[in-house]
Motif scaffolding. Sequence first.
Motif, PDB file in Angstrom:
ATOM      1  N   CYS A   1       0.832  -1.219   0.000  1.00  0.00           N
ATOM      2  CA  CYS A   1       0.000   0.000   0.000  1.00  0.00           C
ATOM      3  C   CYS A   1       0.858   1.258   0.000  1.00  0.00           C
ATOM      4  N   LEU A   2       1.908   1.241   0.784  1.00  0.00           N
ATOM      5  CA  LEU A   2       2.804   2.395   0.870  1.00  0.00           C
ATOM      6  C   LEU A   2       3.427   2.699  -0.495  1.00  0.00           C
ATOM      7  N   SER A   3       3.972   1.700  -1.143  1.00  0.00           N
ATOM      8  CA  SER A   3       4.637   1.932  -2.430  1.00  0.00           C
ATOM      9  C   SER A   3       3.644   2.299  -3.528  1.00  0.00           C
ATOM     10  N   THR A   4       2.466   1.674  -3.539  1.00  0.00           N
ATOM     11  CA  THR A   4       1.500   2.021  -4.588  1.00  0.00           C
ATOM     12  C   THR A   4       0.890   3.398  -4.362  1.00  0.00           C
ATOM     13  N   ALA A   5       0.785   3.824  -3.115  1.00  0.00           N
ATOM     14  CA  ALA A   5       0.272   5.173  -2.841  1.00  0.00           C
ATOM     15  C   ALA A   5       1.258   6.229  -3.345  1.00  0.00           C
TER      16      ALA A   5
ATOM     17  N   LYS B   1       2.504  10.218  -7.573  1.00  0.00           N
ATOM     18  CA  LYS B   1       3.370  10.705  -8.649  1.00  0.00           C
ATOM     19  C   LYS B   1       2.635  10.688  -9.982  1.00  0.00           C
ATOM     20  N   PHE B   2       1.916   9.625 -10.253  1.00  0.00           N
ATOM     21  CA  PHE B   2       1.184   9.525 -11.517  1.00  0.00           C
ATOM     22  C   PHE B   2       0.172  10.661 -11.658  1.00  0.00           C
ATOM     23  N   VAL B   3      -0.603  10.888 -10.619  1.00  0.00           N
ATOM     24  CA  VAL B   3      -1.629  11.940 -10.677  1.00  0.00           C
ATOM     25  C   VAL B   3      -0.981  13.299 -10.887  1.00  0.00           C
TER      26      VAL B   3
ATOM     27  N   LEU C   1      -1.403   6.231   7.645  1.00  0.00           N
ATOM     28  CA  LEU C   1      -0.203   6.062   6.821  1.00  0.00           C
ATOM     29  C   LEU C   1      -0.471   6.447   5.366  1.00  0.00           C
ATOM     30  N   ILE C   2      -1.571   5.976   4.802  1.00  0.00           N
ATOM     31  CA  ILE C   2      -1.889   6.262   3.403  1.00  0.00           C
ATOM     32  C   ILE C   2      -2.124   7.760   3.202  1.00  0.00           C
ATOM     33  N   SER C   3      -2.833   8.391   4.122  1.00  0.00           N
ATOM     34  CA  SER C   3      -3.065   9.833   3.969  1.00  0.00           C
ATOM     35  C   SER C   3      -1.760  10.609   4.089  1.00  0.00           C
ATOM     36  N   GLN C   4      -0.853  10.159   4.943  1.00  0.00           N
ATOM     37  CA  GLN C   4       0.423  10.847   5.091  1.00  0.00           C
ATOM     38  C   GLN C   4       1.333  10.642   3.882  1.00  0.00           C
ATOM     39  N   VAL C   5       1.191   9.519   3.214  1.00  0.00           N
ATOM     40  CA  VAL C   5       1.955   9.305   1.974  1.00  0.00           C
ATOM     41  C   VAL C   5       1.584  10.370   0.955  1.00  0.00           C
ATOM     42  N   PHE C   6       0.292  10.611   0.772  1.00  0.00           N
ATOM     43  CA  PHE C   6      -0.139  11.607  -0.209  1.00  0.00           C
ATOM     44  C   PHE C   6       0.301  13.013   0.196  1.00  0.00           C
TER      45      PHE C   6
ATOM     46  N   LEU D   1       2.954  13.784   2.099  1.00  0.00           N
ATOM     47  CA  LEU D   1       4.404  13.860   1.926  1.00  0.00           C
ATOM     48  C   LEU D   1       4.768  13.961   0.446  1.00  0.00           C
ATOM     49  N   ALA D   2       4.131  13.167  -0.386  1.00  0.00           N
ATOM     50  CA  ALA D   2       4.426  13.210  -1.824  1.00  0.00           C
ATOM     51  C   ALA D   2       4.135  14.594  -2.398  1.00  0.00           C
ATOM     52  N   LYS D   3       3.031  15.194  -2.000  1.00  0.00           N
ATOM     53  CA  LYS D   3       2.693  16.538  -2.486  1.00  0.00           C
ATOM     54  C   LYS D   3       3.703  17.562  -2.001  1.00  0.00           C
ATOM     55  N   THR D   4       4.089  17.484  -0.746  1.00  0.00           N
ATOM     56  CA  THR D   4       5.051  18.428  -0.194  1.00  0.00           C
ATOM     57  C   THR D   4       6.395  18.325  -0.911  1.00  0.00           C
ATOM     58  N   LEU D   5       6.865  17.103  -1.145  1.00  0.00           N
ATOM     59  CA  LEU D   5       8.133  16.910  -1.841  1.00  0.00           C
ATOM     60  C   LEU D   5       8.058  17.396  -3.286  1.00  0.00           C
ATOM     61  N   ARG D   6       6.946  17.113  -3.948  1.00  0.00           N
ATOM     62  CA  ARG D   6       6.802  17.534  -5.345  1.00  0.00           C
ATOM     63  C   ARG D   6       6.674  19.047  -5.456  1.00  0.00           C
ATOM     64  N   ASP D   7       5.969  19.689  -4.521  1.00  0.00           N
ATOM     65  CA  ASP D   7       5.873  21.152  -4.524  1.00  0.00           C
ATOM     66  C   ASP D   7       7.258  21.786  -4.379  1.00  0.00           C
ATOM     67  N   ALA D   8       8.072  21.237  -3.493  1.00  0.00           N
ATOM     68  CA  ALA D   8       9.425  21.758  -3.298  1.00  0.00           C
ATOM     69  C   ALA D   8      10.252  21.578  -4.569  1.00  0.00           C
ATOM     70  N   HIS D   9      10.109  20.434  -5.212  1.00  0.00           N
ATOM     71  CA  HIS D   9      10.830  20.170  -6.463  1.00  0.00           C
ATOM     72  C   HIS D   9      10.395  21.149  -7.554  1.00  0.00           C
ATOM     73  N   ASP D  10       9.088  21.360  -7.683  1.00  0.00           N
ATOM     74  CA  ASP D  10       8.580  22.305  -8.685  1.00  0.00           C
ATOM     75  C   ASP D  10       9.082  23.721  -8.415  1.00  0.00           C
ATOM     76  N   ALA D  11       9.127  24.126  -7.150  1.00  0.00           N
ATOM     77  CA  ALA D  11       9.622  25.464  -6.797  1.00  0.00           C
ATOM     78  C   ALA D  11      11.103  25.586  -7.134  1.00  0.00           C
ATOM     79  N   ASP D  12      11.874  24.522  -6.866  1.00  0.00           N
ATOM     80  CA  ASP D  12      13.299  24.539  -7.213  1.00  0.00           C
ATOM     81  C   ASP D  12      13.497  24.678  -8.718  1.00  0.00           C
ATOM     82  N   LEU D  13      12.699  23.948  -9.505  1.00  0.00           N
ATOM     83  CA  LEU D  13      12.804  24.040 -10.964  1.00  0.00           C
ATOM     84  C   LEU D  13      12.471  25.443 -11.457  1.00  0.00           C
TER      85      LEU D  13
END
Length: 154
Positions: free
Chosen positions: A55-59, A64-66, A118-123, A125-137
Amino acid sequence: MTPSNTPLIRRDTSAWRLQVWLSFGIAVSLCAIGLSYLPGDDIDRAFMVMGYVFCLSTAFALAKFVRDNQHRPVDTPMWKLVVWAGFFFAMALTGWGLYRMDIQPVWKAYLLVCWLFLISQVFTLAKTLRDAHDADLLEARLAGRRESSEAPMA
């Protein structure tokens, strides 16, 4: 746009990033504690550990896919099927395993709440990391434009 025609780069606060990482760590810890002290057969415990990891890895893959396909489709329809089916399959199998376990309802409730946390925190965390990456770009792109516009013409 700001007055200087530079786009505003939005970044999360350090307090938010700390909260996201702490919440994710707490969720993982609560799941690990619950699974390690889970009464019952070793095979049931092993199944649940595999289910939580699945569940953790597929979340993360789904998040990322979305995000990758947010503005326009960039992945193949088959990958879309694999990502969504993998997530639902992981959630369904883990839910089924939890439902069929011969343990007290209080244990089931604890594991269910930890799992959903856990599943809600995965989403999150993924959003927070991706937002930071987008801001860096965006910041790097803007820095490159400034440098190219300030370079002396030869």
